[in-house]
Motif scaffolding. Structure first.
Motif, mmCIF file in Angstrom:
data_model
loop_
_atom_site.group_PDB
_atom_site.id
_atom_site.type_symbol
_atom_site.label_atom_id
_atom_site.label_comp_id
_atom_site.label_asym_id
_atom_site.label_seq_id
_atom_site.Cartn_x
_atom_site.Cartn_y
_atom_site.Cartn_z
ATOM 1 N N HIS A 292 5.307 -41.852 27.609
ATOM 2 C CA HIS A 292 5.893 -41.274 28.811
ATOM 3 C C HIS A 292 6.150 -42.350 29.852
ATOM 4 C CE1 HIS A 292 5.069 -37.138 27.491
ATOM 5 N NE2 HIS A 292 3.901 -37.596 27.062
ATOM 6 N N LEU A 293 7.140 -42.074 30.687
ATOM 7 C CA LEU A 293 7.319 -42.784 31.939
ATOM 8 C C LEU A 293 6.657 -41.966 33.031
ATOM 9 C CD1 LEU A 293 11.045 -43.922 31.718
ATOM 10 C CD2 LEU A 293 9.054 -45.428 31.784
ATOM 11 N N PHE A 294 6.033 -42.622 34.002
ATOM 12 C CA PHE A 294 5.254 -41.904 35.002
ATOM 13 C C PHE A 294 5.824 -42.061 36.400
ATOM 14 C CE2 PHE A 294 2.169 -42.285 31.626
ATOM 15 C CZ PHE A 294 1.525 -41.061 31.669
ATOM 16 N N PHE B 288 -5.487 -36.917 48.037
ATOM 17 C CA PHE B 288 -6.075 -38.042 47.309
ATOM 18 C C PHE B 288 -6.252 -37.738 45.822
ATOM 19 C CE2 PHE B 288 -8.172 -38.833 51.612
ATOM 20 C CZ PHE B 288 -7.195 -39.746 51.985
ATOM 21 N N LEU B 289 -5.854 -36.557 45.364
ATOM 22 C CA LEU B 289 -6.004 -36.163 43.964
ATOM 23 C C LEU B 289 -4.683 -36.316 43.228
ATOM 24 C CD1 LEU B 289 -7.705 -34.877 41.679
ATOM 25 C CD2 LEU B 289 -6.923 -32.641 42.524
ATOM 26 N N PHE B 290 -4.679 -37.133 42.174
ATOM 27 C CA PHE B 290 -3.489 -37.328 41.357
ATOM 28 C C PHE B 290 -3.557 -36.429 40.126
ATOM 29 C CE2 PHE B 290 -3.054 -40.702 44.216
ATOM 30 C CZ PHE B 290 -1.781 -41.269 44.097
ATOM 31 N N LEU B 291 -2.408 -35.896 39.726
ATOM 32 C CA LEU B 291 -2.363 -34.911 38.653
ATOM 33 C C LEU B 291 -2.381 -35.554 37.274
ATOM 34 C CD1 LEU B 291 0.264 -32.450 40.181
ATOM 35 C CD2 LEU B 291 -2.227 -32.501 40.483
ATOM 36 N N ASP B 292 -1.957 -36.812 37.179
ATOM 37 C CA ASP B 292 -1.981 -37.540 35.911
ATOM 38 C C ASP B 292 -2.578 -38.923 36.151
ATOM 39 O OD1 ASP B 292 -0.646 -35.756 33.963
ATOM 40 O OD2 ASP B 292 1.074 -35.956 35.306
ATOM 41 N N SER B 293 -2.871 -39.609 35.067
ATOM 42 C CA SER B 293 -3.360 -40.978 35.161
ATOM 43 C C SER B 293 -2.546 -41.859 34.223
ATOM 44 C CB SER B 293 -4.856 -41.047 34.822
ATOM 45 O OG SER B 293 -5.114 -40.441 33.568
ATOM 46 N N HIS B 294 -2.485 -43.132 34.529
ATOM 47 C CA HIS B 294 -1.658 -44.069 33.763
ATOM 48 C C HIS B 294 -2.558 -44.886 32.832
ATOM 49 C CE1 HIS B 294 1.172 -47.278 32.830
ATOM 50 N NE2 HIS B 294 2.140 -46.523 33.344
ATOM 51 N N PRO B 295 -2.392 -44.738 31.509
ATOM 52 C CA PRO B 295 -3.300 -45.419 30.577
ATOM 53 C C PRO B 295 -3.328 -46.931 30.738
ATOM 54 C CG PRO B 295 -2.024 -43.740 29.447
ATOM 55 C CD PRO B 295 -1.439 -43.854 30.820
ATOM 56 N N ALA B 296 -2.145 -47.553 30.842
ATOM 57 C CA ALA B 296 -2.107 -49.011 30.952
ATOM 58 C C ALA B 296 -2.691 -49.482 32.277
ATOM 59 C CB ALA B 296 -0.672 -49.513 30.799
ATOM 60 N N GLY B 297 -2.429 -48.727 33.345
ATOM 61 C CA GLY B 297 -2.987 -49.091 34.643
ATOM 62 C C GLY B 297 -4.495 -48.966 34.671
ATOM 63 N N THR C 199 -7.878 -37.634 31.605
ATOM 64 C CA THR C 199 -8.388 -38.078 32.895
ATOM 65 C C THR C 199 -8.457 -39.603 32.914
ATOM 66 O OG1 THR C 199 -10.617 -37.749 32.007
ATOM 67 C CG2 THR C 199 -9.724 -36.000 33.389
ATOM 68 N N ALA C 200 -8.440 -40.163 34.106
ATOM 69 C CA ALA C 200 -8.467 -41.620 34.227
ATOM 70 C C ALA C 200 -9.711 -42.198 33.564
ATOM 71 C CB ALA C 200 -8.409 -42.015 35.701
ATOM 72 N N TYR D 233 -6.430 -43.938 39.567
ATOM 73 C CA TYR D 233 -5.699 -43.199 38.537
ATOM 74 C C TYR D 233 -4.774 -44.108 37.727
ATOM 75 C CZ TYR D 233 -7.447 -39.303 41.252
ATOM 76 O OH TYR D 233 -8.271 -38.415 41.926
ATOM 77 N N GLY D 234 -4.907 -45.421 37.913
ATOM 78 C CA GLY D 234 -4.131 -46.359 37.121
ATOM 79 C C GLY D 234 -2.783 -46.734 37.702
#
Length: 425
Positions: free
Chosen positions: A4-6, A13-22, A94-95, A385-386
């Motif tokens: 995916h592109l994010f 302060f709550l993010f709905l997704d997290s970035h695996p590489a980050g 989750t992150a 969250y990456g």
């Protein structure tokens, strides 16, 4: 493999997704920031035969810092326990899931034997699984336990009662300034009022965030004869500034922290008598964590603190490196009059607190940009969250279905193969 592109999506302060590489890169950055071992611990860290340790709450905040600093600074081997959600078709993991995978990769590359378990740390099933692993994989003796659990609720494994924690002052309502950002990232300083604890709010919060589960872990492992001679344990805590005391140290969370400290004194006496061991609470300094951003006033305070100290604000990874030095005997235990390890002295000096208090009084929506390090604070929240991690190509698609790490079987394990040490429950 799902790629995916994010575009970061958040509610406050709550993010709905997290970035695996980050998330992976942020773990690597923490590893690089941890001081290398020195003295007697250097050899153990290099040879991969360091002390056996258990970190409960190993995937986020100070618990993640404890895991990484333990691996690099003290050369620990052992077990990390956390509770994270796996990726689904519609949502990322989750992150903490992605951070755990990255932690496993670093441990493997460094030659550390680390088993990472995903499940409810409050349950007896998890305690049994950990005890079994210590028996068959880590020589039947545990040298250290670091307890760093931040959870909104806990189910007592004996009674089946579920307790829920609350963030409330005790006695009177509390009105305080707090920092928020709108959808465009524009900062606003607001005043919010939080009503006082009612009914059994204090008892519920103490049941979740106090020392009961920490003590239960020690009892469980001691009952199986798994505590090594000289066993040392620390529960991570926070005191904080007088500016946030009404909602924190003097509130329901503060009651839980007081219970945690009382538990430490009880455990310290017992461990000293039975295995020549120690139990302490470690009072850490302020940091941007997923837990701290939920507390009214803490975001504003942390941003102002960074504005005062700049790079003098000590990150969790360096604080936990100091704690491991003390737990392993590489440095003497530095305790206050209450028997607590103090890693927050840089934050609570009179000069620093006076400077933060002056900025707090002057903080409004119009002045906050000149008083707090808002760019740093926003970046730290996103990094949880990456996102906004230097060196990550956010224009490239990234795989989200990262598996939970499964440890390599060892000869000391039983004959049932890799499934015997599978790290999910």
């Amino acid at each position: 493999m799902n790629e995916h592109l994010f575009t970061p999506r958040n509610r406050g302060f709550l993010f709905l997704d997290s970035h695996p590489a980050g998330c992976a890169r942020s773990v690597a950055d923490m590893w690089e920031a941890c001081p290398a071992p020195s003295g007697p611990s250097a050899a153990a860290a290099t040879e991969g035969e360091g002390p056996a340790a258990l970190v409960i709450g190993s995937s986020a905040g100070y618990g993640l810092a404890a895991t990484l600093a333990g691996l690099k600074r003290a050369g620990i081997r052992g077990i990390g326990v956390s509770f994270e959600k796996a990726p689904t078709v519609r949502r990322t993991a989750t992150a903490g899931w992605y951070r755990t995978a990255a932690t496993a990769d670093l441990a493997r590359a460094a030659g550390r034997d680390l088993v990472l378990l995903n499940g409810d740390a409050f349950s007896d099933a998890m305690k049994d699984q950990v005890a079994d692993l210590i028996e068959r994989r880590f020589g039947g003796r545990l040298d250290h336990l670091v307890y760093s659990v931040a959870a909104p609720r806990r189910t007592d494994p004996v009674t089946g009662t579920t307790y829920a924690s609350v963030l409330k002052p005790i006695g009177l309502p509390n009105r305080t300034k707090t920092l928020v950002f709108d959808e465009e990232g524009v900062p606003e300083v607001r005043e919010v009022e939080t009503g006082p604890a009612e009914g059994d709010d204090v008892e519920q919060t103490v049941a979740v965030m106090g020392g009961s589960d920490w003590e239960r872990w020690i009892d469980h492992l001691a009952g199986r004869g798994l505590l090594a001679e000289g066993f040392a344990t620390a529960a991570l805590s926070y005191i904080g500034s007088p500016l946030t005391a009404a909602i924190y140290r003097q509130g329901t969370i503060g009651a839980a922290k007081a219970h945690l400290e009382a538990t430490a004194r009880t455990l310290n006496e017992r461990l000293g008598r039975t295995v020549g061991g120690r139990a302490v609470t470690s009072v850490n300094g302020a940091a941007v964590t997923q837990s701290s951003t939920a507390i009214p006033g803490i975001a504003l305070y942390t941003g102002l603190l960074r504005g005062v100290l700049g790079t003098g604000l000590v990150p969790p990874i360096r604080q936990l490196a100091t704690l491991w030095d003390q737990l392993t005997g590489a440095a003497p235990l530095a305790l206050d009059d209450e028997g607590r390890v103090r890693l927050d002295t840089w934050e609570l000096t009179e000069e620093v607190q006076a400077a933060v208090a002056e900025r707090w009084e002057s903080a409004t929506t119009d002045t906050i940009a000149a008083l707090a390090d808002l760019d740093w604070f926003r970046t730290e929240v996103r990094r949880l969250y990456g996102f906004s991690v230097p060196g990550v190509d956010y224009a490239a698609p990234v795989a989200t279905d990262v598996p939970w790490p499964v440890p390599t079987p060892r000869a000391a394990d039983d004959d049932s193969g890799p499934e015997a040490v599978r790290s999910t429950v």
